[in-house]
Every structure is written in structure tokens, then in C-alpha cells.
Scaffold this motif. Structure first.
Motif, PDB file in Angstrom:
ATOM      1  N   SER A  14       0.794  -1.038  -0.156  1.00  0.00           N
ATOM      2  CA  SER A  14      -0.024  -0.024   0.011  1.00  0.00           C
ATOM      3  C   SER A  14       0.935   1.218  -0.020  1.00  0.00           C
ATOM      4  N   PRO A  15       0.849   2.054  -1.063  1.00  0.00           N
ATOM      5  CA  PRO A  15       0.062   1.724  -2.280  1.00  0.00           C
ATOM      6  C   PRO A  15       0.504   0.501  -2.843  1.00  0.00           C
ATOM      7  N   GLY A  16      -0.255  -0.085  -3.616  1.00  0.00           N
ATOM      8  CA  GLY A  16      -0.115  -1.141  -4.757  1.00  0.00           C
ATOM      9  C   GLY A  16      -1.112  -1.310  -5.611  1.00  0.00           C
ATOM     10  N   VAL A  17      -0.784  -2.076  -6.751  1.00  0.00           N
ATOM     11  CA  VAL A  17      -1.708  -2.080  -8.002  1.00  0.00           C
ATOM     12  C   VAL A  17      -2.395  -3.417  -7.852  1.00  0.00           C
ATOM     13  N   PRO A  18      -3.876  -3.241  -7.776  1.00  0.00           N
ATOM     14  CA  PRO A  18      -4.521  -4.286  -7.897  1.00  0.00           C
ATOM     15  C   PRO A  18      -4.438  -5.172  -9.531  1.00  0.00           C
ATOM     16  N   GLU A  19      -4.494  -6.314  -9.457  1.00  0.00           N
ATOM     17  CA  GLU A  19      -4.056  -7.262 -10.354  1.00  0.00           C
ATOM     18  C   GLU A  19      -5.131  -7.022 -11.815  1.00  0.00           C
ATOM     19  N   ASP A  20      -6.231  -6.628 -11.369  1.00  0.00           N
ATOM     20  CA  ASP A  20      -7.507  -6.356 -12.432  1.00  0.00           C
ATOM     21  C   ASP A  20      -6.898  -4.876 -13.035  1.00  0.00           C
ATOM     22  N   ALA A  21      -6.403  -4.113 -12.476  1.00  0.00           N
ATOM     23  CA  ALA A  21      -6.052  -2.659 -12.882  1.00  0.00           C
ATOM     24  C   ALA A  21      -4.862  -2.857 -13.764  1.00  0.00           C
ATOM     25  N   LEU A  22      -3.814  -3.753 -13.397  1.00  0.00           N
ATOM     26  CA  LEU A  22      -2.774  -4.123 -14.355  1.00  0.00           C
ATOM     27  C   LEU A  22      -3.388  -4.643 -15.788  1.00  0.00           C
ATOM     28  N   GLU A  23      -4.342  -5.537 -15.447  1.00  0.00           N
ATOM     29  CA  GLU A  23      -5.012  -6.024 -16.600  1.00  0.00           C
ATOM     30  C   GLU A  23      -5.687  -5.098 -17.720  1.00  0.00           C
ATOM     31  N   ARG A  24      -6.315  -4.223 -16.978  1.00  0.00           N
ATOM     32  CA  ARG A  24      -6.983  -3.148 -17.797  1.00  0.00           C
ATOM     33  C   ARG A  24      -5.993  -1.882 -18.134  1.00  0.00           C
ATOM     34  N   LEU A  25      -4.854  -1.947 -17.571  1.00  0.00           N
ATOM     35  CA  LEU A  25      -3.873  -1.070 -18.083  1.00  0.00           C
ATOM     36  C   LEU A  25      -2.952  -1.582 -19.382  1.00  0.00           C
ATOM     37  N   ASP A  26      -3.207  -2.854 -19.232  1.00  0.00           N
ATOM     38  CA  ASP A  26      -2.559  -3.671 -20.551  1.00  0.00           C
ATOM     39  C   ASP A  26      -3.198  -3.247 -21.658  1.00  0.00           C
ATOM     40  N   ASP A  27      -4.545  -3.045 -21.704  1.00  0.00           N
ATOM     41  CA  ASP A  27      -4.960  -2.237 -23.173  1.00  0.00           C
ATOM     42  C   ASP A  27      -4.466  -1.133 -23.499  1.00  0.00           C
ATOM     43  N   ARG A  28      -4.130  -0.051 -22.470  1.00  0.00           N
ATOM     44  CA  ARG A  28      -3.274   1.195 -22.833  1.00  0.00           C
ATOM     45  C   ARG A  28      -1.749   0.626 -23.335  1.00  0.00           C
ATOM     46  N   VAL A  29      -1.331  -0.299 -22.571  1.00  0.00           N
ATOM     47  CA  VAL A  29       0.099  -0.641 -22.965  1.00  0.00           C
ATOM     48  C   VAL A  29       0.231  -0.950 -24.449  1.00  0.00           C
ATOM     49  N   ARG A  30      -0.798  -1.876 -24.878  1.00  0.00           N
ATOM     50  CA  ARG A  30      -0.724  -2.363 -26.443  1.00  0.00           C
ATOM     51  C   ARG A  30      -1.129  -1.004 -27.075  1.00  0.00           C
TER      52      ARG A  30
END
Length: 425
Positions: A14-30
Motif C-alpha cells: 500500500s500503495p499497490g496495484v490491483p491485478e485487475d487494474a494491471l489487466e486493464r492497463l494492459d490495453d493502454r500498453v498495447r
């Protein structure tokens, strides 16, 4: 390069990144990856840096340094990106060359250095992409004068890396100095893997082609997902932690030879991402040294930090002798490497136990190939983070303002705005 972001996830930190947030962020990474690749394809300013593993010419670098192969001392005259990449490579890889990086205009330091080295055995590499950098040219003029006073023909001991125009190019043409071309479209802080950073490694006897081969591995690993690309995993995680409150990124390598790498990272991260009120503030630390100082703050201070832990998986080791001293039985039969690994893992566990996010970065060993990959991956991570922030990654307007102000003061053409003073003597 191996990147483990497990201790940066919300379940651990904390602070930390929820795993589902990383998955959503992956669309922006693409999407960011597609933009990065398009920039690389078009050789756009800045993005061209990620093409250096295939566009850099190691043969040209070897030819440029060959006349100075008998030199015992290297004096690299440059500042910022014109020095830190070269220093990172030489400090990490070692060698017999006595290398110095004249990247400040402190008169006492410059004088002491010039008095300490044998100028007749020194090769001077002057680096300025613009060819007009005030600090670099001022230092070079001082070095040139010192050589003349010592009876050394500076024209026989000097080569340059610069752009097609500018004072340094004019000087090289006038005195027929060997000259390497600074890479087009590449900001200085992204130029370690080019004619800016690699000549120092070549002069120190290191394999430039192997450095570039490592960088090519990093280029080949760029994919459209942070889950498949170590560089993007790091850049995306650092960004995601920053927007959640971890506005400081403490770079902590566990190898004395990588201490300069932390300095290189600090410039890359700060100058590239510090725009529009955004960007992480880089901090420099060294394991295990700073476990006895800064770790106290990281673990028990404000929850505003990401700690990046870097180490090599393989290295030379040295055994710890047995001792009759009471209470040191746990060291018997061990080695300094064992102790350093224990310190690394204890720091990582300490941070995790207190909920401070950390990322583990590992390279196979500290050699040419691994260093090339490490530098390339962090450059790619920085470019990706810039895309996610939406900033102009490759510009540095605040730096340029300071340069212009300094020139104005020296020339008498401008002053500085008046400021309020509260002086205590």
C-alpha cells in the motif's frame, strides 16, 4: 532481464496495484506499444533511440578509438547524457583504463583532476550533440590549455562525438580531429548505446558488439503486453504506482559496480517524465550500504515510495575466513556473495512485511551483454511510462531554460527575476 512485480501488487503493498487494474492497463500498453513502434519505424525524434541496437555501427567506433589504444587514461568531457551512459558502462564492466568523466565545472575538482593524471598518456573524448554545450566546451578549453602547458599535443590525444554543426564540429574540422557523429533524433540521456556512450567502453577493452547484442535482445522482447515484456512490466508498474501515491522511485542496485547505473537511471527518469506536474522523483541508493541508512525511511516513513531492487544472479565471490570471535558462527563457511544475497532478500522481505511496494530486477551477470539489455530495457520502460503519462518524453524545457539563463548571465544580456531574500549569517 527478469522483472518481478509481485511485491508491488495491492495484495502485498500500500500503495499497490490491483491485478485487475494491471489487466486493464494492459490495453493502454498495447496502444502505447503501437505508437512506439510507429515512431521507431519513422525514426521520429526520441523513438529513434530504441533503434540504436540495429543502427549503431560498432566498427566505426572501433576505428575511432584504435589510434588511442595505448592510452592509460580516459578523460570523457561531457555532461548529463553525454557522460552518464559511458560512465555506467565503464564503471560496471571495469577494465585497466583509468577513466574519468568530467561532467561538472567545479574549478577545484577540475584542477585537482588535471594535476593528478598523466596528460601525455590521456585520451580525451569530448561529447556534445549540439556542439555548443557551455559546460562541456568550457571544460575542454581548460583541458586543452593544460595539455599545451604540459607540452602535450592535444590534437593527437583528442577525438569528439558531435552533431553536423556547432562549435565542436568546427573545432574538429579545423584541427582534423577524429569525429564520430552523434546519432540523429536521439536525446543525450537515451544515447548510451551509441557513439556517445560506447567509445569509452571500447577504450576500456570491452566488446561493443556484445553490448549491442544485449540491447537487441531487449528490442526483440518489445511486445504489446506488459505481461510478456519485462521493460513494459517495469514501466507500467512504476506508472501505476505513481498515480496511486508512490511518487518516489528509489533505485537500489546490489552491486558496487552498478552505483553509476542508479545515477544514469535518475537522469533518464527525471528529465524524461518530469513534465506537466507529473512524474516520479528518482532516488539513488546502494545495497547493502543504504540498508543502514535510507531503508529506515523507505520502510517506516511516508508511504510514497517504490523501491527498485536490482542484482546480478551470477558473480565472482569471495569466502569469509573462519574466526574465533564469539557470535559470528553464522558467517562460518559462507562468502561475501552469500551475505549480499541475504541482505538483498532481507530488504525485500522487510519492505513487503511493512507493505512498501518493491520491484525485483535481475540480470544474469554483470557483463557486456547483460548491461546492454539492462540499459535498453530501462530506456524502453521510460518511453512506455511517458506514453502512459501523456507527456513529451524526449524534451527538457526546464533544463533548456536554465541553460539559456546561465548564458544570459555570463554574456550580460539578461538578468534573473528579482527574488525575496531571507539571509541568516
Amino acid at each position: 532481464m527478469h522483472v518481478d512485480v509481485g511485491n508491488a501488487l495491492a495484495v502485498e503493498a500500500s500503495p499497490g496495484v490491483p491485478e485487475d487494474a494491471l489487466e486493464r492497463l494492459d490495453d493502454r500498453v498495447r496502444d502505447a506499444h503501437e505508437h512506439i513502434v510507429a515512431g521507431m519505424t519513422r525514426e521520429e525524434f526520441g523513438y529513434a533511440a530504441l533503434n540504436l541496437p540495429k543502427t549503431a555501427d560498432p566498427a566505426a567506433i572501433e576505428r575511432a578509438v584504435e589510434p588511442f589504444a595505448d592510452s592509460e587514461v580516459l578523460l570523457n568531457v561531457g555532461i548529463g547524457g553525454s557522460a552518464l551512459g559511458a560512465a555506467t558502462l565503464v564503471d560496471a564492466l571495469g577494465g585497466d583504463l583509468d577513466a574519468h568523466f568530467l561532467d561538472n565545472v567545479d574549478p577545484e575538482h577540475v584542477t585537482a583532476l588535471l594535476e593528478d593524471i598523466d596528460l601525455s598518456q590521456t585520451v580525451v573524448h569530448v561529447v556534445s550533440r549540439s556542439g555548443t554545450t557551455a559546460e562541456t566546451l568550457a571544460n575542454f578549453l581548460v583541458v586543452r590549455d593544460a595539455m599545451e602547458q604540459a607540452g602535450v599535443d592535444w590534437t593527437e590525444r583528442t577525438f569528439v562525438t558531435t552533431g553536423p554543426e556547432g562549435n565542436l564540429r568546427d573545432l574538429a574540422d579545423e584541427h582534423d580531429l577524429p569525429a564520430l557523429d552523434a546519432p540523429e533524433g536521439v536525446p543525450g540521456r537515451f544515447s548510451a548505446l551509441s557513439t556517445v556512450g560506447l567509445p569509452a567502453a571500447a577504450l576500456a577493452g570491452h566488446d561493443v558488439e556484445a553490448i549491442l547484442a544485449g540491447a537487441r535482445e531487449g528490442r526483440a522482447a518489445l511486445t504489446g503486453s506488459l505481461f510478456d515484456c519485462p521493460a513494459y512490466a517495469y514501466g507500467a508498474t512504476a506508472y501505476a504506482l505513481d498515480v496511486r501515491g508512490a511518487g518516489i522511485n528509489a533505485m537500489m542496485p546490489y552491486a558496487e559496480s552498478l552505483e553509476t547505473f542508479a545515477e544514469w537511471f535518475a537522469q533518464l527518469w527525471a528529465e524524461s517524465l518530469g513534465k506537466d506536474g507529473l512524474g516520479q522523483t528518482p532516488a539513488r541508493a546502494l545495497g547493502a550500504t543504504d540498508q543502514h541508512s535510507q531503508l529506515q525511511l523507505y520502510r517506516a516513513g511516508p508511504r510514497d515510495k517504490l523501491v527498485t531492487l536490482v542484482r546480478a544472479r551470477e558473480r565472482e565471490d569471495r569466502g569469509i575466513p573462519d574466526t574465533e570471535l564469539e557470535g559470528l558462527d553464522y558467517l562460518a563457511g559462507g562468502s561475501l556473495g552469500d551475505l549480499l544475497d541475504a541482505e538483498f532478500e532481507a530488504t525485500e522481505a522487510s519492505l513487503a512485511e511493512s507493505g512498501v511496494p518493491s520491484v525485483r530486477v535481475e540480470i544474469p551477470r554483470i557483463d557486456e551483454r547483460s548491461l546492454g539489455r539492462l540499459l535498453y530495457d530501462f530506456e524502453a520502460a521510460c518511453v512506455l511510462a511517458g506514453e502512459l503519462y501523456g507527456v513529451e518524453t524526449f524534451t527538457q524545457p526546464a533544463v533548456e531554460w536554465g541553460k539559456d539563463a546561465a548564458r544570459g548571465l555570463l554574456s550580460g544580456e539578461r538578468g534573473l527575476p528579482e527574488k525575496t531574500e531571507l539571509v541568516v549569517e
